[in-house]
Structures are given as structure tokens and as C-alpha cells.
Design a protein around this motif. Structure first.
Motif, PDB file in Angstrom:
ATOM      1  N   ALA A 304      66.951  69.385 141.852  1.00 31.60           N
ATOM      2  CA  ALA A 304      66.518  68.494 141.194  1.00 31.60           C
ATOM      3  C   ALA A 304      65.705  67.690 142.222  1.00 31.60           C
ATOM      4  N   VAL A 305      65.912  67.138 143.774  1.00 29.00           N
ATOM      5  CA  VAL A 305      65.268  66.683 144.613  1.00 29.00           C
ATOM      6  C   VAL A 305      64.021  67.688 144.842  1.00 29.00           C
ATOM      7  N   HIS A 306      63.914  68.645 144.580  1.00 25.91           N
ATOM      8  CA  HIS A 306      62.214  69.017 144.620  1.00 25.91           C
ATOM      9  C   HIS A 306      61.425  69.149 143.255  1.00 25.91           C
ATOM     10  N   GLY A 307      61.821  68.420 142.793  1.00 24.78           N
ATOM     11  CA  GLY A 307      61.091  67.966 141.732  1.00 24.78           C
ATOM     12  C   GLY A 307      61.576  68.928 140.297  1.00 24.78           C
ATOM     13  N   ARG A 308      61.712  70.049 140.223  1.00 31.41           N
ATOM     14  CA  ARG A 308      61.815  71.217 139.477  1.00 31.41           C
ATOM     15  C   ARG A 308      62.961  70.725 138.554  1.00 31.41           C
ATOM     16  N   GLY A 309      63.049  70.244 138.079  1.00 28.87           N
ATOM     17  CA  GLY A 309      63.373  70.182 136.837  1.00 28.87           C
ATOM     18  C   GLY A 309      63.951  70.064 136.306  1.00 28.87           C
ATOM     19  N   ARG A 310      62.859  71.250 135.373  1.00 23.23           N
ATOM     20  CA  ARG A 310      63.342  71.948 134.251  1.00 23.23           C
ATOM     21  C   ARG A 310      63.969  73.248 134.671  1.00 23.23           C
ATOM     22  N   GLU A 311      63.442  73.876 135.808  1.00 27.32           N
ATOM     23  CA  GLU A 311      63.906  74.865 135.865  1.00 27.32           C
ATOM     24  C   GLU A 311      66.115  74.493 136.901  1.00 27.32           C
ATOM     25  N   ALA A 312      66.098  73.290 137.190  1.00 25.06           N
ATOM     26  CA  ALA A 312      67.718  72.862 137.109  1.00 25.06           C
ATOM     27  C   ALA A 312      68.422  72.915 136.009  1.00 25.06           C
ATOM     28  N   LEU A 313      67.844  72.407 135.154  1.00 23.14           N
ATOM     29  CA  LEU A 313      68.518  72.803 133.610  1.00 23.14           C
ATOM     30  C   LEU A 313      68.669  74.232 132.774  1.00 23.14           C
ATOM     31  N   ASP A 314      67.513  75.103 133.610  1.00 21.27           N
ATOM     32  CA  ASP A 314      67.859  76.154 132.850  1.00 21.27           C
ATOM     33  C   ASP A 314      69.079  77.091 133.448  1.00 21.27           C
ATOM     34  N   LEU A 315      69.311  76.492 135.198  1.00 22.00           N
ATOM     35  CA  LEU A 315      70.229  76.804 135.577  1.00 22.00           C
ATOM     36  C   LEU A 315      71.501  76.045 135.286  1.00 22.00           C
ATOM     37  N   PHE A 316      71.261  75.300 135.196  1.00 22.49           N
ATOM     38  CA  PHE A 316      72.564  74.077 134.247  1.00 22.49           C
ATOM     39  C   PHE A 316      73.442  75.039 133.308  1.00 22.49           C
ATOM     40  N   GLU A 317      71.975  76.015 132.214  1.00 23.88           N
ATOM     41  CA  GLU A 317      72.734  76.558 131.153  1.00 23.88           C
ATOM     42  C   GLU A 317      73.486  77.942 131.723  1.00 23.88           C
ATOM     43  N   THR A 318      72.490  78.307 132.496  1.00 30.38           N
ATOM     44  CA  THR A 318      73.083  79.289 133.126  1.00 30.38           C
ATOM     45  C   THR A 318      74.352  80.059 133.647  1.00 30.38           C
ATOM     46  N   MET A 319      74.711  78.788 134.194  1.00 31.24           N
ATOM     47  CA  MET A 319      76.146  77.974 135.074  1.00 31.24           C
ATOM     48  C   MET A 319      77.313  78.017 133.681  1.00 31.24           C
ATOM     49  N   ASN A 320      76.518  77.434 132.619  1.00 30.83           N
ATOM     50  CA  ASN A 320      77.488  77.524 131.574  1.00 30.83           C
ATOM     51  C   ASN A 320      77.629  78.390 130.774  1.00 30.83           C
ATOM     52  N   GLN A 321      77.082  79.450 130.280  1.00 27.17           N
ATOM     53  CA  GLN A 321      77.341  81.175 130.705  1.00 27.17           C
ATOM     54  C   GLN A 321      78.073  82.135 130.524  1.00 27.17           C
TER      55      GLN A 321
END
Length: 599
Positions: A304-321
Motif C-alpha cells: 500500500a505505502v509503495h503505491g501498489r494498491g491493486r497488488e495489495a487488494l489481490d493479496l487481501f483476496e488471497t488471504m481471504n481464500q
């Protein structure tokens, strides 16, 4: 008539006592100890007290102690320690009161450590202070390392690093546990975070620097670090961006085959993301044998703090899975990811999902992130409405975030409302006045800007100085705006002149509209060129190899002029320049920035 015995560890009844698994079995062993006379001796009584405290009702255990022929301070200390360990703190204190009431008993150096440990766990500061007074009464002068270490740990856990440090300095040869305690005290007082308060950042930096200084002393004392030590060290390195020492700690872990558990893993991920090494952090994250919620939180936040917002959200979905339920910290990192890349709709959606889907009640930090998200996107009025309708009282962080957004987007009306609330909450904080004054300067309302500066003067407030840290050859170098105190200041300013000349050659024109003062343009350009990060860049260009990335940590938000000039400098000198300001990272490379000018 009961016969006398010589109780030893090898005595069969004592061996049987250690095998007790139930209250019924304990009573049978207790009966044998009575009939054999073993119960008449201090050591067997201490053993049965320990076992009884975990298997029997408290009244039974206390009865054993009260019927002892010689209820010594040793027996009382033994039971106090066990009760405190079992979180029966009130019972332990009652037993301590019995010691004080008995003229034949006197507390000693074994009476207090377990009580201080229990008070530290509950952060009962006033209770601990009272007990400290008892220590001075009964054990003065205090030369016992064990008691001093327990006092150190107590004050450390209660956030009083100054007092903890006093006791640490009294200990002649600290052991590993004592070193860990004082290092952890400074680490807790720091905490790794991006903050809107530059004063807090300065305090964090000081605490983290002290961790590094103490660790150096620990190495010289030849005490080998443990995993706890290394987590503390890596955490401090993450706060400072001290990459070289952090890498040393990582290598030490590998060479000494220490477990790369989730504690160390999380600390290393934070180190690498806080040092601008996002690739290393990713690599480490996917190599960890076990990833828990803390590892995911650190990685999502890093992206997030590196401006990789989409990648951060993808990792969040992986965590949920993977079946890991998000917590408050996760959702804060997710919303931060949305904020830094302008994903307004997604940020709103995740904020609503906190309650409706994840069952998490938004805290003031989440509202702050939502306000930041809306403010960055120019939705200043909506951000203001969110503040006014939130279920808890807005704090200074929210109003400061709104003021910053109002400044960037030129909304003077909202900025004045934000400042009014900020002054009520934090009349002693200069940053709020500076933001509004800069806003007036930006639209060339010099009289209003002067009025705000006059108000600051009347309140005795001074602007927090810009400060930048840069690591060179494993050492951290700090520069303040206009600083000439560095040993290589002459070289730095010569390089700065060269940088300014090259910037002009490449068509750079200083963006002077936000300079605080109504002064001549030439003076404004000079003021901008002496900003702390500009000096840090100049020093890094002088002191490092041309292939080495320049890594800078700044306590304030990067200004527009420094941002545009640093983009150009990365092109002119062919150097990657990584700047971590108070909210995010900027990766400058080949004339562009990773934030895409959205910050």
C-alpha cells in the motif's frame, strides 16, 4: 509417632508428587507426606504448594501453608510466585499482606519480581509504584540484579522508558533477558508507523536510534542475541530504514539456523518494505514456511505505502481464500492501499464491508483513512461530511488530514473550519497553522498568511524543521533544512550548487507558490534548494557509488518542488532515489515517480 526423614529430590513420595494429575491423587500423596513426617520439612512443603496451586482449590493450598510448622518467607515467596504466574494476582497480594503483618517475616529480594511481572502484564502502574516504595524500604540499598531487572521490565511494560533505563544503567553485567527488556522498551515506545505528526516521527526516530546504540553495546559485552533481540533490532532498523544492519540481522538468523518464524518474518517484511526494498519483502513473504495474519498485514501495508494498491487488494483476496479472517489492522492497510492510488469506490466499499461482512466496527483510524482517501481524490466536502457524521468525536489527525486536503485542492473555507477545530484540540501544535499559512501563500493571500504566522508567534509556536535521514556505509546521517553542521557540509553544498545548475540546464523552474514567506522569487528558490531531502541527496551523490540507490527518510510530506526536482535528478545522475515521507514511498527513476504524481 512420626519419624524424621531427610527429604531429597530422590525421595519416592516427592517423585510421586510430581506425577500428580488430579486433586484426588494430590490428597493421597499429601496424606503420605503427613504420615511419613515429610510435611514437617520446608523443601517438601514448597513442592506440594507448587503442585497444589495448579490442581486444588486455593483454600486447600493456603491451608497447607498455614499448617506448616515454620511458614518461612521462602514458602510465602514460593506461593506468591506461583499465584502471580497463574494470574491470581489478588491472592498473591493477600499473601504479601500476610508477610507485612507477621513480625517474624520480612520481604526479601525473592518476594517482589513475580509481583512486578504480574503488575507489568496488567499495566498496573500505580500498584507497581507502591510496591517499588516497599522495595526501597525493605531491600535498600538495592544491589540485587534480579529485583532491578524486574523493576526495569515493569516500567518498560508500563511505557516509562526513562525509569526503565535508570534501572538498566544500575546493572553491572546485564544478562540476555535484561538486554531484551530494555531493547523492547525502546522498541515499544517507537513503533513502526507512518504518521501525520512530525514530532511523533522524531520521537520514534530517537527511540529506534537508541535501540541500535544499545545493541552495539550488547555486542561488545559478548552477550549473544536471541530471536527476541533480533525481532527488536529489525523493528528498529525498519523504523529508521537502516537497511545494512537489518540485512546483517537477517544473515545472522540464517547462519545461526534460527527459526524464521512469523515474528521474525513479519519484522523482516516490515524492514524491507520500510527501506524501499519491495522485491525483497515479496520474496521473503512467499518463502516463509508459515504465514499468519501478521505477515499478511505487513505485506499488504508494504504494498500500500509503495503505491501498489491493486497488488495489495489481490493479496487481501488471497488471504481471504486461505481462510484467514481480517482484523482492524488488515482493513486499515486495505483502505490505505485504496487511498494511495485513488481507488475511491473500492475504498468506500471496503469501509462498508468492515461492518456488514467482516463484523468489524470501524475505529477512528479507519475513518481517518476514509477521510484521507476522499481528500486525496479532491472530494473535500464529502470528507468533511464524513467527519461531521462519524459516531465518535473526531481527533486532530482527522482534522489535519482534512486541512491538508483543503490546502492541496484550494478549498479555503474547509481549511479554515479544519484549523478552527485543530486549534481547539491541539493549540500547541504548529503544523496546522503552517498548513493554512501555506494555503494562503499558494493563492497569494499574503495578508492572511502573515496573520496566521503572527498567531503562531503569539502562541510561541515554531514550525517543525524538515529532517531527512540517509544511510551511507551502514551509518545513518541526518540533515535538517539549511543544515551546515555535517562534517562534509562543504562537499554537500558544492554538490548542491552543481545539482541546481544541472536542474536549470534541464529546464527546471522552482515551484515557489507554496513557500511560506512573501519574499522575492530568487530568495524563494534558495529556500527550496536547502530543503533537507535535497541536502541528503547531495550527500548521497558525493558519498556513495554511482550504482547505489539513494534511500531517504523524511519526517514531512515531500513538497511539490522537491518532488519535481527529484524526478529530474534521478534522470540527470542516472540514480534510483527512494524517498519515504510521512505517509508513503516515492521511487524516483529515470525522470518519473512511482506515485504518478498522486500523493
Amino acid at each position: 509417632m512420626m519419624r524424621a526423614v531427610n527429604p531429597t529430590l530422590d525421595y519416592p513420595i516427592l517423585q510421586l508428587l510430581q506425577k500428580c494429575k488430579s486433586f484426588t491423587m494430590l490428597k493421597q500423596v499429601h496424606a503420605q507426606m503427613i504420615t511419613t513426617g515429610l510435611i514437617l520439612h520446608t523443601y517438601p512443603i514448597s513442592r506440594i504448594l507448587l503442585v497444589s496451586s495448579s490442581l486444588s482449590p486455593l483454600s486447600y493450598t493456603l491451608a497447607i501453608l498455614s499448617r506448616a510448622p515454620n511458614p518461612s518467607i521462602f514458602l510465602h515467596n514460593t506461593l506468591i510466585s506461583r499465584l502471580a504466574q497463574s494470574n491470581l494476582v489478588k491472592a498473591a497480594l493477600s499473601l504479601y499482606d500476610e508477610i507485612l503483618a507477621d513480625p517474624d517475616l520480612r520481604p526479601n529480594n525473592h518476594t517482589y519480581p513475580s509481583l512486578f511481572k504480574a503488575f507489568a502484564a496488567h499495566q498496573w502502574f500505580k500498584h507497581g509504584q507502591a510496591l517499588h516504595a516497599h522495595v526501597l524500604k525493605f531491600i535498600y540499598p538495592l544491589h540485587d540484579n534480579f529485583v532491578q531487572a524486574s523493576l526495569l521490565n515493569f516500567y518498560s511494560r508500563c511505557g516509562r522508558v526513562d525509569i526503565a533505563r535508570y534501572f538498566f544503567d544500575q546493572i553491572m553485567e546485564p544478562d540476555l533477558a535484561t538486554w531484551n527488556s530494555i531493547l523492547s522498551a525502546y522498541a515499544r515506545s517507537s513503533g513502526v508507523s507512518f504518521s501525520a505528526d512530525p514530532h511523533l516521527l522524531d520521537e520514534n526516530t530517537s527511540s529506534s536510534l537508541e535501540v541500535l546504540n544499545l545493541f552495539g553495546r550488547m555486542q561488545r559485552s559478548l552477550v549473544e542475541p536471541s530471536e527476541v533481540t533480533l525481532v527488536t533490532l529489525i523493528t528498529a532498523c525498519a523504523e529508521l530504514g537502516a537497511l545494512s544492519l537489518g540485512i546483517w540481522a537477517h544473515v545472522y538468523i540464517i547462519k545461526n539456523t534460527l527459526s524464521l518464524n512469523h515474528y521474525i518474518g513479519t519484522a523482516l517484511i516490515t524492514l524491507y518494505t520500510n527501506s524501499g526494498c519491495l522485491g525483497f519483502a515479496r520474496q521473503l513473504f512467499y518463502q516463509l514456511p508459515h504465514t499468519d495474519i501478521f505477515c499478511f498485514n505487513a505485506m499488504i501495508r508494504g504494498l500500500a505505502v509503495h503505491g501498489r494498491g491493486r497488488e495489495a487488494l489481490d493479496l487481501f483476496e488471497t488471504m481471504n481464500q486461505e481462510g484467514l479472517a481480517p482484523d482492524d489492522v488488515t482493513m486499515l492497510a486495505v483502505m490505505c492501499a485504496c487511498s494511495h492510488v485513488g481507488l475511491v469506490d473500492e475504498g468506500r466499499r471496503y469501509f462498508e464491508l468492515m461492518t456488514s461482512f467482516y463484523g468489524l466496527e470501524p475505529k477512528i483510524e479507519h475513518y481517518g483513512c476514509l477521510v484521507d482517501l476522499l481528500g486525496r481524490a479532491g472530494l473535500v466536502k464529502e470528507a468533511e461530511e464524513r467527519i461531521l457524521t462519524m459516531p465518535m468525536k473526531p481527533n486532530a489527525v482527522l482534522w489535519r488530514s482534512l486541512l491538508g486536503a483543503a490546502r492541496v485542492h484550494g478549498n479555503l473555507e474547509t481549511g479554515e473550519v479544519a484549523l478552527k477545530n485543530l486549534v481547539e484540540l491541539e493549540p500547541e501544535t504548529s503544523g496546522s497553522y503552517v498548513l493554512l499559512s501555506n494555503m494562503y501563500s499558494f493563492v497569494e493571500k499574503w495578508d492572511d498568511a502573515k496573520r496566521v504566522r503572527q498567531l503562531m508567534k503569539e502562541q510561541g509556536l515554531e514550525k517543525a524543521p524538515g529532517s531527512s535521514l540517509v544511510e551511507v556505509d551502514g551509518a545513518m546521517h541526518e540533515f535538517l533544512a539549511g543544515d551546515r553542521s555535517h562534517p562534509r557540509a562543504r562537499d554537500v553544498y558544492l554538490k548542491l550548487e552543481e545539482m541546481n545548475a544541472k536542474l536549470q540546464e534541464h529546464g527546471h523552474r522552482a515551484r515557489t507558490r507554496e513557500v511560506l514567506f512573501d519574499i522575492e522569487e530568487e530568495e524563494k528558490e534558495g529556500a527550496l534548494s536547502y530543503h533537507s531531502e535535497r541536502l541528503a541527496i547531495a550527500f548521497a551523490l558525493v558519498a556513495t557509488d554511482s550504482c547505489t540507490p539513494v534511500r531517504i527518510i523524511k519526517n514531512l510530506r515531500v513538497c511539490v518542488d522537491c518532488h519535481s526536482s527529484t524526478k529530474l535528478l534521478s534522470l540527470i545522475y542516472g540514480r534510483e532515489i527512494i524517498v519515504r515521507d510521512r505517509t508513503r514511498f516515492h521511487h524516483f527513476h529515470n525522470g518519473s515517480c512511482s506515485c504518478l504524481d498522486y500523493w
